[in-house]
Design an enzyme around this catalytic site. Structure first.
Site, PDB file in Angstrom:
ATOM      1  N   SER A 179      -2.539   0.981  -4.789  1.00 33.48           N
ATOM      2  CA  SER A 179      -3.004   2.120  -4.002  1.00 33.48           C
ATOM      3  C   SER A 179      -4.297   2.706  -4.551  1.00 33.48           C
ATOM      4  O   SER A 179      -4.563   2.658  -5.760  1.00 33.48           O
ATOM      5  CB  SER A 179      -1.928   3.205  -4.005  1.00 33.48           C
ATOM      6  OG  SER A 179      -2.392   4.394  -3.401  1.00 33.48           O
ATOM      7  N   ASN A 180      -5.043   3.322  -3.643  1.00 35.73           N
ATOM      8  CA  ASN A 180      -6.198   4.128  -4.029  1.00 35.73           C
ATOM      9  C   ASN A 180      -5.790   5.337  -4.865  1.00 35.73           C
ATOM     10  O   ASN A 180      -6.621   5.904  -5.582  1.00 35.73           O
ATOM     11  CB  ASN A 180      -6.898   4.655  -2.767  1.00 35.73           C
ATOM     12  CG  ASN A 180      -7.789   3.623  -2.095  1.00 35.73           C
ATOM     13  OD1 ASN A 180      -8.173   2.622  -2.692  1.00 35.73           O
ATOM     14  ND2 ASN A 180      -8.121   3.876  -0.834  1.00 35.73           N
ATOM     15  N   ARG A 183      -7.604  12.644   6.929  1.00 35.17           N
ATOM     16  CA  ARG A 183      -7.321  11.261   6.569  1.00 35.17           C
ATOM     17  C   ARG A 183      -8.534  10.358   6.798  1.00 35.17           C
ATOM     18  O   ARG A 183      -8.876   9.541   5.943  1.00 35.17           O
ATOM     19  CB  ARG A 183      -6.127  10.754   7.383  1.00 35.17           C
ATOM     20  CG  ARG A 183      -5.817   9.276   7.229  1.00 35.17           C
ATOM     21  CD  ARG A 183      -5.457   8.910   5.809  1.00 35.17           C
ATOM     22  NE  ARG A 183      -4.931   7.536   5.731  1.00 35.17           N
ATOM     23  CZ  ARG A 183      -4.697   6.917   4.595  1.00 35.17           C
ATOM     24  NH1 ARG A 183      -4.932   7.508   3.444  1.00 35.17           N
ATOM     25  NH2 ARG A 183      -4.217   5.695   4.600  1.00 35.17           N
ATOM     26  N   ASP A 195       0.875  -1.167   0.000  1.00 31.08           N
ATOM     27  CA  ASP A 195       0.000   0.000   0.000  1.00 31.08           C
ATOM     28  C   ASP A 195       0.921   1.229   0.000  1.00 31.08           C
ATOM     29  O   ASP A 195       2.082   1.157   0.430  1.00 31.08           O
ATOM     30  CB  ASP A 195      -0.878  -0.029   1.251  1.00 31.08           C
ATOM     31  CG  ASP A 195      -1.619   1.283   1.453  1.00 31.08           C
ATOM     32  OD1 ASP A 195      -2.303   1.712   0.518  1.00 31.08           O
ATOM     33  OD2 ASP A 195      -1.495   1.877   2.541  1.00 31.08           O
ATOM     34  N   ALA A 196       0.407   2.372  -0.463  1.00 35.00           N
ATOM     35  CA  ALA A 196       1.248   3.572  -0.531  1.00 35.00           C
ATOM     36  C   ALA A 196       1.016   4.516   0.646  1.00 35.00           C
ATOM     37  O   ALA A 196       1.916   4.721   1.482  1.00 35.00           O
ATOM     38  CB  ALA A 196       1.009   4.310  -1.845  1.00 35.00           C
TER      39      ALA A 196
HETATM   40  C1  LAC Z   1      -3.960   3.696  -0.356  1.00 32.37           C
HETATM   41  C2  LAC Z   1      -4.820   4.153   0.786  1.00 32.37           C
HETATM   42  C3  LAC Z   1      -5.303   3.029   1.616  1.00 32.37           C
HETATM   43  O1  LAC Z   1      -2.818   4.166  -0.598  1.00 32.37           O
HETATM   44  O2  LAC Z   1      -4.271   5.121   1.559  1.00 32.37           O
HETATM   45  O3  LAC Z   1      -4.457   2.829  -1.071  1.00 32.37           O
END
Ligand code: LAC
Length: 227
Positions: free
Chosen positions: A121-122, A45, A14-15
């Protein structure tokens, strides 16, 4: 087991919150926000994630840059700062996040193993490219996967499938690292070997998916891989 991730064929990170410190977006603005800096950053956040989940449930996707901005607008409004000129500087801070201190050395040790490393990542491709470049982490990853390719946010299973497809590695052979406990559980429920990087020393999440391990930060990852 001394190396619970031994035998994995790729490592996916994850980022935001895991490799990159989201609260570093306030660097340079903290003084102007004063005592509100910490509460604004935490609400920003938590709203960002909440809005991502709600949009996924509503079937109304918007990309993570938009969601991040809307979450910031909410956080600022809730502190009476709706019209602050800081808004655009705070958003710009998201493209200049700092890596957590142990990350560069840890990535160097992992790269020496030859295992493919990836990000899932999102974040939008543009957000990820800017933040990784600023943090000096560009060029370290075989794949940088954005949920934009799935059009829905974590922890939807279609997101974790993106990593399987991009890397050509079965879920059970993927190590997935996230400091977001719910994201680690999402990957575990999908079938990955998920590790929660529990930076805040939070209690266990009561969610589906059995975690392979937990770590206080990423420094212990090479040992989990037997590297
Ligand atoms: C992401 C979120 C979880 O980087 O912060 O996917």
């Amino acid at each position: 087991v001394s190396a619970p991730l031994a035998g994995v064929r790729a490592v996916v990170f994850d980022a935001f919150g895991t490799l990159l410190d989201v609260h570093s977006a306030l660097a340079g603005c903290g003084g102007e926000l004063g005592a509100a800096a910490g509460p604004v950053s935490r609400l920003w956040r938590s709203k960002q994630l909440e809005y991502s989940w709600l949009r996924a449930l509503m079937g109304h996707h918007a990309d993570f840059w938009q969601v991040t901005g809307e979450a910031l607008d909410y956080a600022l409004a809730s502190h009476g700062l709706a019209a602050t000129p800081l808004r655009d500087r705070l958003m710009a801070g998201y493209r200049r996040l700092a890596a957590f201190p142990e990350v560069p050395d840890m990535l160097g040790r992992l790269r020496a193993t030859g295992l493919p490393l990836a990000i899932l990542s999102n974040g939008t491709p543009a957000m990820l490219a800017a933040a990784l470049t600023h943090a000096g982490l560009d060029g370290q990853f075989a794949a940088v996967c954005s949920i934009e390719a799935a059009g829905v946010y974590k922890p939807h299973p279609a997101v974790y499938q993106l990593a399987v497809d991009r890397l050509g590695v079965a879920a059970a052979d993927l190590a997935f690292l996230s400091a977001n406990g719910w994201d680690a559980h999402g990957a575990a429920a999908f079938g990955c070997r998920a590790v929660w990087v529990n930076r805040a020393d939070a209690p266990a999440e009561r969610l589906p998916g059995a975690l392979a391990a937990s770590l206080p930060d990423l420094a212990g990852l090479p040992a989990l891989l037997g590297a």
